[in-house]
Write a protein that holds these residues in place. Structure first.
Motif, short mmCIF file in Angstrom:
data_model
loop_
_atom_site.label_atom_id
_atom_site.label_comp_id
_atom_site.label_asym_id
_atom_site.label_seq_id
_atom_site.Cartn_x
_atom_site.Cartn_y
_atom_site.Cartn_z
N LYS A 144 0.78 -1.17 0.07
CA LYS A 144 0.04 0.00 0.31
C LYS A 144 0.86 1.61 0.10
N THR A 196 2.51 1.59 -3.03
CA THR A 196 1.49 2.67 -4.94
C THR A 196 0.79 3.72 -4.23
N ARG A 197 1.19 4.05 -2.78
CA ARG A 197 0.91 5.16 -2.53
C ARG A 197 1.72 6.24 -2.84
N ALA A 221 4.51 6.31 -5.56
CA ALA A 221 4.02 5.50 -7.18
C ALA A 221 2.58 6.83 -7.30
N ALA A 222 1.97 6.92 -7.11
CA ALA A 222 0.85 7.59 -7.30
C ALA A 222 1.59 9.27 -7.22
N LYS A 223 1.89 9.65 -5.81
CA LYS A 223 2.29 11.07 -5.55
C LYS A 223 3.74 11.10 -6.72
N THR A 271 3.94 10.35 -9.75
CA THR A 271 3.35 10.41 -10.80
C THR A 271 2.34 11.77 -10.93
N VAL A 272 2.06 13.54 -10.14
CA VAL A 272 1.59 14.15 -9.84
C VAL A 272 1.94 14.81 -9.97
#
Length: 50
Positions: free
Chosen positions: A39, A42-43, A45-47, A49-50
């Protein structure tokens, strides 16, 4: 991370510059770690790409 046990240590520490801050510690059981690690990755990696 709400499903994982948490333990807060609300101790206030003073930094070298005189500022004060609180500390927070999380307690994670060994069998919880693989799911939590996934988790967090994943969190992160999402940040990224922002």
């Amino acid at each position: 991370m709400g499903e994982f046990a948490r333990r807060a240590g609300g101790s206030v520490r003073e930094g070298q510059d005189g500022t004060r801050r609180d500390s927070l510690y999380y307690s994670v059981l060994a069998d919880e770690w693989p799911s939590l690690r996934d988790k967090l990755l994943t969190r992160g990696a999402a940040k990224a790409t922002v």
